[in-house]
Design a protein around this motif. Structure first.
Motif, PDB file in Angstrom:
ATOM      1  N   GLN A  34     -33.026  10.371  10.774  1.00  0.00           N
ATOM      2  CA  GLN A  34     -32.279   9.123  10.795  1.00  0.00           C
ATOM      3  C   GLN A  34     -32.839   8.132   9.776  1.00  0.00           C
ATOM      4  O   GLN A  34     -32.082   7.500   9.019  1.00  0.00           O
ATOM      5  CB  GLN A  34     -32.361   8.535  12.198  1.00  0.00           C
ATOM      6  CG  GLN A  34     -31.805   7.149  12.343  1.00  0.00           C
ATOM      7  CD  GLN A  34     -32.249   6.542  13.651  1.00  0.00           C
ATOM      8  OE1 GLN A  34     -32.120   7.160  14.710  1.00  0.00           O
ATOM      9  NE2 GLN A  34     -32.773   5.334  13.594  1.00  0.00           N
ATOM     10  N   ASN A  35     -34.169   7.992   9.714  1.00  0.00           N
ATOM     11  CA  ASN A  35     -34.778   7.031   8.798  1.00  0.00           C
ATOM     12  C   ASN A  35     -34.850   7.536   7.367  1.00  0.00           C
ATOM     13  O   ASN A  35     -35.185   6.771   6.455  1.00  0.00           O
ATOM     14  CB  ASN A  35     -36.167   6.644   9.307  1.00  0.00           C
ATOM     15  CG  ASN A  35     -36.100   5.697  10.481  1.00  0.00           C
ATOM     16  OD1 ASN A  35     -35.933   4.500  10.320  1.00  0.00           O
ATOM     17  ND2 ASN A  35     -36.207   6.244  11.687  1.00  0.00           N
ATOM     18  N   ILE A  58     -24.647   0.586   4.524  1.00  0.00           N
ATOM     19  CA  ILE A  58     -24.981   1.966   4.910  1.00  0.00           C
ATOM     20  C   ILE A  58     -25.764   1.949   6.218  1.00  0.00           C
ATOM     21  O   ILE A  58     -25.460   2.690   7.166  1.00  0.00           O
ATOM     22  CB  ILE A  58     -25.782   2.668   3.804  1.00  0.00           C
ATOM     23  CG1 ILE A  58     -24.938   2.810   2.535  1.00  0.00           C
ATOM     24  CG2 ILE A  58     -26.241   4.058   4.273  1.00  0.00           C
ATOM     25  CD1 ILE A  58     -25.741   3.225   1.318  1.00  0.00           C
ATOM     26  N   THR A  59     -26.793   1.095   6.288  1.00  0.00           N
ATOM     27  CA  THR A  59     -27.555   0.953   7.530  1.00  0.00           C
ATOM     28  C   THR A  59     -26.660   0.464   8.653  1.00  0.00           C
ATOM     29  O   THR A  59     -26.770   0.907   9.801  1.00  0.00           O
ATOM     30  CB  THR A  59     -28.729  -0.023   7.323  1.00  0.00           C
ATOM     31  OG1 THR A  59     -29.523   0.429   6.234  1.00  0.00           O
ATOM     32  CG2 THR A  59     -29.594  -0.104   8.570  1.00  0.00           C
ATOM     33  N   PHE A  60     -25.751  -0.458   8.325  1.00  0.00           N
ATOM     34  CA  PHE A  60     -24.811  -0.981   9.319  1.00  0.00           C
ATOM     35  C   PHE A  60     -23.957   0.140   9.903  1.00  0.00           C
ATOM     36  O   PHE A  60     -23.773   0.235  11.122  1.00  0.00           O
ATOM     37  CB  PHE A  60     -23.932  -2.040   8.665  1.00  0.00           C
ATOM     38  CG  PHE A  60     -22.867  -2.611   9.568  1.00  0.00           C
ATOM     39  CD1 PHE A  60     -23.166  -3.623  10.464  1.00  0.00           C
ATOM     40  CD2 PHE A  60     -21.565  -2.127   9.531  1.00  0.00           C
ATOM     41  CE1 PHE A  60     -22.189  -4.151  11.296  1.00  0.00           C
ATOM     42  CE2 PHE A  60     -20.585  -2.645  10.352  1.00  0.00           C
ATOM     43  CZ  PHE A  60     -20.890  -3.655  11.240  1.00  0.00           C
ATOM     44  N   ALA A  61     -23.433   1.020   9.054  1.00  0.00           N
ATOM     45  CA  ALA A  61     -22.575   2.115   9.514  1.00  0.00           C
ATOM     46  C   ALA A  61     -23.328   3.043  10.461  1.00  0.00           C
ATOM     47  O   ALA A  61     -22.821   3.424  11.527  1.00  0.00           O
ATOM     48  CB  ALA A  61     -22.043   2.903   8.315  1.00  0.00           C
ATOM     49  N   MET A 155     -42.392   6.516  10.612  1.00  0.00           N
ATOM     50  CA  MET A 155     -43.562   6.485   9.742  1.00  0.00           C
ATOM     51  C   MET A 155     -43.462   7.516   8.627  1.00  0.00           C
ATOM     52  O   MET A 155     -43.895   7.281   7.493  1.00  0.00           O
ATOM     53  CB  MET A 155     -44.808   6.753  10.590  1.00  0.00           C
ATOM     54  CG  MET A 155     -46.108   6.902   9.843  1.00  0.00           C
ATOM     55  SD  MET A 155     -47.418   7.452  10.964  1.00  0.00           S
ATOM     56  CE  MET A 155     -47.010   9.187  11.151  1.00  0.00           C
ATOM     57  N   LEU A 156     -42.879   8.678   8.938  1.00  0.00           N
ATOM     58  CA  LEU A 156     -42.789   9.748   7.950  1.00  0.00           C
ATOM     59  C   LEU A 156     -41.732   9.480   6.882  1.00  0.00           C
ATOM     60  O   LEU A 156     -41.793  10.053   5.794  1.00  0.00           O
ATOM     61  CB  LEU A 156     -42.478  11.082   8.646  1.00  0.00           C
ATOM     62  CG  LEU A 156     -43.579  11.640   9.553  1.00  0.00           C
ATOM     63  CD1 LEU A 156     -43.090  12.903  10.251  1.00  0.00           C
ATOM     64  CD2 LEU A 156     -44.846  11.926   8.757  1.00  0.00           C
ATOM     65  N   ALA A 157     -40.758   8.612   7.180  1.00  0.00           N
ATOM     66  CA  ALA A 157     -39.659   8.376   6.244  1.00  0.00           C
ATOM     67  C   ALA A 157     -40.130   7.882   4.870  1.00  0.00           C
ATOM     68  O   ALA A 157     -39.666   8.388   3.842  1.00  0.00           O
ATOM     69  CB  ALA A 157     -38.642   7.406   6.858  1.00  0.00           C
ATOM     70  N   PRO A 158     -41.045   6.897   4.787  1.00  0.00           N
ATOM     71  CA  PRO A 158     -41.513   6.497   3.451  1.00  0.00           C
ATOM     72  C   PRO A 158     -42.202   7.625   2.695  1.00  0.00           C
ATOM     73  O   PRO A 158     -42.117   7.692   1.461  1.00  0.00           O
ATOM     74  CB  PRO A 158     -42.490   5.349   3.745  1.00  0.00           C
ATOM     75  CG  PRO A 158     -42.102   4.843   5.082  1.00  0.00           C
ATOM     76  CD  PRO A 158     -41.606   6.033   5.832  1.00  0.00           C
TER      77      PRO A 158
END
Length: 417
Positions: A34-35, A58-61, A155-158
């Motif tokens: 998701q992130n 995009i985040t809003f959707a 945390m893993l997303a970045p």
């Protein structure tokens, strides 16, 4: 897990740690995928020529799709538990990940984000219910174990941006299909456990005495609604602030501190790593020191560090990010447990409302902040949002734990577990 094992591991007061670890692991995989959407923004923005407003949309959707569906799914499954929705939900996420990796138009990016939002909408209320079922007497700890998986995924997303998306580009997201496959397999086994648990309870309507569980509250409907509203405002302050950090702080570092994309993602990783640690500590601390005390500490305690952060650089910026993550993230699992105790017997609906709010407020915040950033600049957004944690002062209006659990009920009165 066999029926005998289910009986053995679900006696009153027993905490089923193997189950909690399983749903936490899927939470990690789900929230990593998701992130990855927001983690991909530094790649998508220049490659598709997006504005900050479009980045926010995009985040809003994604978030609003999840926000609208989660309470509805929770309300439905409170009345009709549906264990095998769990693996089905991850299938939607898988479709969204693949289509996002291959998307070359803004409209397809939005559609992909909506698919991922549907997957999260199914996952959160039902998995939170499973965590509640396996909690025994340690509800704060159980929700923290469940939630720390999600924070670890954030945390893993970045790191995905730094290690995958920078060298491989948008198609690097296809590596997340392995995470989706693993999540589907684990959710299948969790769903079997969930189904067997329901089968064992079918011969009797599973009720508990109010005096035995402390599940009911001594509050009027008006006071309960007021306390529920305060929790919603606290979630607003937390997630709009968090949205400003996860969606736009990396751009702030790139523009004003002259960070590279990779180094900006490492800074964000510090915030989210500290948040995962804070989430894990928050539940046991709430079980020991009280739910309201930890909510108070978490939301308001973030304020001084958040206000200082825009003026910090180098070493002190990292210190501020670590303190914000450690303190801010400790509250959400406790807010969910507190709300579940405010409205006993509605675990799925309450979980859906608060996870939905977290998604929805984050999505609306991203859309609004993106438009503000286009008009007034990223620096303005980061400075204004730094004051949001001061809303934590409203925690003083919540009923104390002692008031919440005081139960002047008539002997023998029951509520649904």
């Amino acid at each position: 897990m066999s029926s005998i094992a289910v009986k053995r591991t679900n006696q009153a007061g027993t905490t089923v740690y193997s189950l909690l670890v399983a749903v936490s692991l899927v939470h990690l995989l789900n929230d990593t995928m998701q992130n990855s959407v927001s983690a991909l923004f530094p790649i998508l923005k220049p490659s598709l020529g997006l504005s900050f407003a479009e980045v926010g949309l995009i985040t809003f959707a994604l978030n609003v799709t999840a926000a609208v569906l989660q309470p509805l799914i929770g309300l439905y499954t409170d009345a009709r538990p549906t264990p095998f929705l769990l693996p089905i939900g991850v299938c939607f996420t898988l479709v969204g990940i693949v289509s996002l990796a291959l998307a070359h138009h803004f409209s397809l990016v939005l559609l992909s984000a909506c698919c991922i939002g549907i997957g999260s909408a199914v996952f959160h209320p039902e998995s939170s219910r499973v965590a509640h079922m396996g909690a025994g007497a340690r509800r704060g700890l159980a929700q923290s174990i469940f939630q720390v998986g999600g924070n670890t995924g954030q945390m893993l997303a970045p790191l995905l941006t730094a290690l995958l998306f920078v060298p491989l580009g948008q198609k690097g997201l296809l590596w997340c299909t392995f995470a989706a496959g693993a999540a589907i397999v684990i959710q299948w086994f969790v769903a079997r456990w969930y189904q067997q648990r329901l089968t064992l309870e079918a011969p009797r309507k599973h009720k508990r005495s109010i005096r035995a569980t402390g599940a009911a509250v001594a509050l009027s409907k008006g006071r309960t609604a007021f306390a529920f509203s305060i929790l919603i405002v606290l979630v607003f302050s937390k997630y709009v602030y968090l949205s400003s950090m996860t969606s736009f702080y990396n751009f702030y570092l790139i523009q004003h501190n002259h960070f590279t994309v990779r180094h900006a993602q490492y800074a964000l990783f510090v915030l989210l790593f500290a948040g995962a640690v804070g989430t894990l500590l928050g539940g046991p601390m709430a079980d020991k020191f009280g739910r309201r005390n930890i909510i108070w500490f978490s939301i308001l305690g973030t304020a001084p560090f958040a206000i200082i952060l825009p003026y910090a650089n180098g070493f002190w910026m990292i210190v501020m990010l670590a303190c914000i993550g450690l303190i801010l993230f400790s509250a959400f699992s406790i807010i969910v447990v507190y709300a579940q105790e405010l409205v006993p017997g509605k675990v799925g609906m309450v979980s859906g409302v608060f996870f939905g709010l977290a998604f929805g407020l984050g999505g609306i915040g991203s859309a609004v902040l993106g438009n503000i950033a286009d008009t007034h600049g990223i620096s303005f957004v980061i400075h204004v949002c730094s004051y949001l944690p001061l809303i934590g002062l409203l925690t003083m209006l919540l009923p104390s734990d002692k008031t919440l659990h005081h139960t002047p009920a008539v002997e023998g009165q029951d509520v649904e577990a």
